[in-house]
Design an enzyme around this catalytic site. Structure first.
Site: not given
Ligand code: PLP
Length: 424
Positions: A64, A210, A236, A239, A245
């Site tokens: 954390y 984007d 992202t 891709k 991911r």
């Protein structure tokens, strides 16, 4: 992983997945085999390196560390500060950006944070219509973006099927959006960032680029970069960039504080440090000459597939491709995009159906199928392989609804798949 020399009922099981959960382990193994035995032409998918996946599966999963390097709400963070700082520095260097935020869990939360940075709920935003290649987060009615913002959608031109900059300019002048979004999920042509910047400046809008789909091409020099033009850039990392991911935000220094605040605490909780470490590996790999060669090959492969499909009388969105994807239009066929994608899968060719400009069918049926080359290029596929695959796609189109013929084509698909690098 927790290893103990003091076996106890309360420590987590020490065995591997196959031992602890054979049912799930078998499902994963079968899916891995499915990938190796088929041809994955889903434009948004890619096979990350072993190093990327190793970092993702590391013990960092435990940590954390809400906040940012050197400003955390937890102790024990000195080394994860180093890890996140390394990821940030590498992202900045890779794209030439003034600031990077590597915490977004995925592309959609990255877009949410970017929109909250550049606009307030109730403001007007402008993005490409979903059926013309835009993304849900660019103003779709079923997404937060369409629920919380006033949306103006632009389109591609009817004739060229390329971005209609006359419409973008006219709508921008009329509706005065706070943000203009450029960057798409199914658009096969190069994006003219300078044209968007000019229009944004005309109306005092911010430009959000984007690059979720094309980030690997941008990093590898196979697509122009929005960095000189956009206020904020989202992406992202899984891709074309071929990482874990995840999401990424790049921006000019003037937006750094607002972007960081929008990601945490506005939107997200604790950062996923195993994912951030894996992004750092991804950015490191993407800086290599080998990755530049990969990006070029992805585009060559897409062009080879597009050319062959056109020779086999398919009609393509915008007449071809400049990037990693192409979309076949099926208006002249008696089957839908959904039916074609299902037939292709029966032959072992994995794609996704897609709406196309001038769409007459529902998003569940569609009149198009999208093909992309990032994943197969990662398995070493060449333009010659793509031409063979194009021929097989054409044969599938002649046998939609004929399972025996599709099985027969499937044997040739399998032979190509068997000749490519395998995923482990
Ligand atoms: C894939 C994609 C996203 C969202 O990424 P997720 O990781 O699926 O949330 C955002 N924008 C565009 C243009 C995309 O193609």
């Amino acid at each position: 992983m927790l290893i103990t020399s003091v076996p106890s009922d309360v420590t987590p099981p020490a065995g591997g997945l196959r031992m602890v959960d054979p049912e799930l382990s078998r499902l994963i193994e079968r899916d891995r085999r499915r990938h190796n035995q088929t041809l994955n032409l889903i434009a948004s998918e890619n096979y990350a390196s072993r190093a990327v996946l190793e970092a993702l599966a590391s013990h960092l999963n435990v940590k954390y560390a809400e906040g940012y390097p050197h400003a955390r709400y937890y102790q024990g963070v000195a080394l994860v500060d180093d890890i996140e700082s390394l990821a940030i520095e590498r992202a900045r260097a890779l794209f030439g950006a003034e600031h990077a935020n590597v915490q977004p869990y995925s592309g959609s939360p990255a877009n949410m944070a970017a929109l909250y940075t550049l606009a307030k709920p109730g403001d007007t935003i402008m993005g490409m219509d979903l059926s013309h290649g835009g993304h849900l987060t660019h103003g779709s009615r079923v997404s937060f973006s369409g629920i919380q913002f006033n949306v103006v959608s632009y389109h591609v031109r009817q004739d060229s099927e390329k971005i209609d900059f006359d419409e973008v300019e006219a709508l921008a002048k009329e509706r005065r959006p706070k943000v203009i979004i450029a960057g798409y999920s199914a658009y096969p042509r190069e994006i003219d960032w300078a044209a968007f910047r000019r229009i944004a400046d005309l109306v005092g809008a911010k430009l959000l680029a984007d690059i979720a789909h094309i980030a690997g091409l941008v990093a590898g020099g196979a697509h122009s970069s929005p960095i000189p033009y956009a206020d904020v850039i989202t992406s992202t990392t899984h891709k074309t960039l071929r990482g874990p991911r995840g999401g990424l935000i790049l921006c000019r220094a003037e937006y750094a504080k607002d972007v960081d605040r929008a990601v945490f605490p506005m939107l997200q909780g604790g950062p996923h440090l195993q994912q951030i470490a894996s992004k750092a590996v991804c950015f490191h790999e993407a800086q290599s000459e080998a990755f530049r060669a990969y990006a070029r090959r992805v585009v060559e492969n897409a062009r080879a597939l597009a050319d062959r499909l056109q020779e086999r009388s398919f009609s393509l969105w915008a007449g071809g491709t400049d990037n990693h994807l192409l979309v076949v239009k099926l208006f002249d066929r008696d089957f839908t995009g959904a039916a074609f994608a299902a037939a292709l899968e029966q032959a072992g060719i994995i794609t996704s159906k897609s709406t196309v400009p001038g769409e007459t069918r529902s998003p569940r049926q569609t009149s198009g199928v999208r093909f992309g080359t990032p994943a197969l290029t990662s398995r070493g596929a060449t333009p010659d392989d793509m031409r063979r695959i194009g021929d097989l796609v054409a044969r599938v189109a002649e046998h939609v609804g004929d399972p025996a013929a599709l099985r027969c084509i499937g044997r040739e698909v399998r032979a190509i798949a068997d000749g490519l690098a395998r995923i482990a």
